[in-house]
Design an enzyme around this catalytic site. Structure first.
Site, mmCIF file in Angstrom:
data_model
loop_
_atom_site.group_PDB
_atom_site.id
_atom_site.type_symbol
_atom_site.label_atom_id
_atom_site.label_comp_id
_atom_site.label_asym_id
_atom_site.label_seq_id
_atom_site.Cartn_x
_atom_site.Cartn_y
_atom_site.Cartn_z
ATOM 1 N N CYS A 1 1.330 4.055 4.943
ATOM 2 C CA CYS A 1 1.924 4.228 6.272
ATOM 3 C C CYS A 1 3.437 4.088 6.172
ATOM 4 C CB CYS A 1 1.359 3.206 7.258
ATOM 5 S SG CYS A 1 -0.360 3.487 7.672
ATOM 6 N N CYS B 1 0.830 -1.210 0.000
ATOM 7 C CA CYS B 1 0.000 0.000 0.000
ATOM 8 C C CYS B 1 0.862 1.257 0.000
ATOM 9 C CB CYS B 1 -0.936 -0.011 1.208
ATOM 10 S SG CYS B 1 -1.792 1.542 1.516
ATOM 11 N N CYS C 1 -0.334 22.301 6.461
ATOM 12 C CA CYS C 1 -0.121 20.867 6.323
ATOM 13 C C CYS C 1 1.156 20.582 5.555
ATOM 14 C CB CYS C 1 -1.318 20.214 5.621
ATOM 15 S SG CYS C 1 -1.652 20.890 3.982
ATOM 16 N N ASP D 1 -4.909 29.070 6.818
ATOM 17 C CA ASP D 1 -4.780 27.607 6.781
ATOM 18 C C ASP D 1 -4.856 27.173 5.323
ATOM 19 O OD1 ASP D 1 -4.646 24.932 7.345
ATOM 20 O OD2 ASP D 1 -6.649 24.774 8.192
#
Length: 465
Positions: free
Chosen positions: A90, A87, A420, A393
């Site tokens: 992570c 995947c 972010c 933001d």
């Protein structure tokens, strides 16, 4: 020093890993005929000594894969996942969470030191805020749907930097109820022969399954993204879902006929239940629609917004401008300590939700403008508006020049930047520092345990303040 020439498929018998990138690649160095080359190795950890195989060579760097971990790093720790190697979502699941936080803290700090060129002694870098829950923390998931080699519909995630589907209905980052909803839905889809979308041919029906859950409310919304109207096929499924899962309050269908990587289309229809769900953010009731921006980790978002509130240092009198405000979650969290809050957002649906959120929470000192943040800032400036505090933001690309120039001309006493993307945050803060502002504090906040992203908040004050 002995030098070698690196080529694809070469074996490095012993490579010491000295750093880790935000993408989760371990970094080692080796001397070549052309000089010192960096070797990036997926899944390697600072402190590892490995044997690796070179799979790609560029001028001053190359990429390798681990053949053997000769000496494992003290940070190496398997946090469990059956599909993490395929995947790729992570990138830090092979190391301890403490090590992950150190890496992310350094990513943010180095962005401001190296990219922003701020001297280390010129600002306070506060310790990173880590998560209490490192699994099951996401309140949103988008699952692409495809056909396996036998033609059966499957869903999961795209492998990193590809559109190759890795089947997965048990992601460790999602609440367990998401897995139950997915399995129930996919069993129905296959039983009723609802065709999965084919990206190559542009045929098929079901493109994505999109699930959201209110962290505090427990309310769940399910959205089926389809190539064309599939109300006849999906309405019975929507009714069965609401019977089977009492927390599902909304089932919708989004129609996206375009051959595009963009998940959502323009047309949204409600199949069962309400059009939206609600949740609580920083004590305020918030409306969430399928296309609303809403932070995926609610408890950490509340901590991040608390940092922003602390950085804003409001006394109850200030005029606050909230740029890129979305559905107003940040601005509304500041309203109880501000004189007035104005939010600016380009998406009309989000602005309508922000206004409704203010009304639902009986907040009468907030208003919202539907406009691009740069244009909104310029309009307010042209009207003579000069807020005391500006909060931004922006998306990952950061603020545009029009926005930054308008902020500088408004000359607020404080600027609070939430981001972010530490690299664009540092870049934008450098622009502001070159135009009359001083960086005071920076804090990293981990919103995405195991993933490579990290948020940060920074506060700047006017030089003459």
């Amino acid at each position: 020093m002995f030098k070698i020439k690196l080529s694809k498929n070469d074996i490095i018998e012993k490579l010491e890993i000295t750093d880790v990138t935000a993408e989760g690649n371990g970094v080692g160095h080796i001397e070549t005929e052309d000089g010192r080359a960096a070797v990036f190795v997926s899944g390697a950890v600072t402190g590892d000594v490995i044997k690796c195989k070179i799979v790609k060579v560029q001028k001053s760097l190359c990429y390798g894969i681990i053949l053997e971990v000769i000496t494992p790093s003290p940070d190496r720790f398997d946090r469990g996942c059956d599909v993490k190697s395929t995947c790729g979502g992570c990138v830090f699941r092979h190391i301890s969470y403490e090590a992950e936080l150190r890496i992310k803290e350094n990513i943010v700090k180095n962005a401001f030191l190296r990219l922003g060129k701020f001297p280390e002694e010129s600002f306070e870098f506060m310790p990173i805020l880590g998560c209490e829950e490192t699994d099951g923390y996401r309140n949103k998931a988008q699952y692409p749907v495809s056909a396996d080699k036998d033609g059966k519909a499957v869903c999961g995630f795209y492998a990193q930097r590809s559109h190759r589907l890795v089947p997965c209905t048990d992601c460790r980052l999602q609440p367990p109820v998401f897995s139950e909803i997915l399995k129930f839905s996919m069993e129905y889809v296959n039983r009723k022969h609802i065709s999965p979308y084919n990206e190559q041919t542009g045929t098929g029906l079901l493109r994505h399954i999109f699930i959201r859950r209110g962290y505090h409310s427990g309310e769940i919304a399910v959205c089926f993204v389809v190539r064309k109207n599939a109300e006849r096929e999906l309405r019975p499924l929507s009714e069965e879902l609401m019977k089977r899962f009492p927390d599902i309050k909304s089932v919708t269908m989004n129609i996206n006929p375009k051959n595009t990587n963009v998940i959502m289309g323009d047309e949204l229809r409600t199949l069962s239940g309400a059009d939206v769900i609600t949740d609580i953010m920083c004590g305020n009731k918030i409306i969430i629609s399928p296309r609303s921006f809403y932070q995926v980790n609610t408890p950490q978002a509340e901590r991040l917004y608390s940092v922003a509130k602390e950085f804003a240092a409001l006394t109850g009198e200030e005029d606050v401008l909230d740029l890129y405000c979305g559905t107003g979650t940040i601005g509304l969290s500041l309203a109880d300590k501000a004189g007035h809050v104005t939010g600016a957002e380009i998406i009309p649906e989000a602005v309508r939700a922000a206004r409704q959120n203010a009304e639902n929470n009986h907040i009468d000192n907030a208003d919202f403008i539907c406009a691009d943040s740069g244009q909104a800032a310029k309009q307010l400036l042209d009207s003579g508006r000069k807020p005391d505090v500006i909060v931004t933001d922006p998306p990952r690309k950061g603020c545009d020049t029009l926005t930054l120039d308008s902020i500088v001309k408004m000359s607020p006493e404080r600027i609070v930047m939430i981001s972010c993307n530490p690299a664009t945050a540092a870049r934008d803060c450098r622009y502001l520092a070159d135009n009359g502002y001083r960086l005071v504090k920076v804090r990293a906040v981990d919103m995405f345990p195991a993933a490579g992203h990290v948020e940060c908040a920074a506060v700047m004050v006017r030089q003459d303040s």
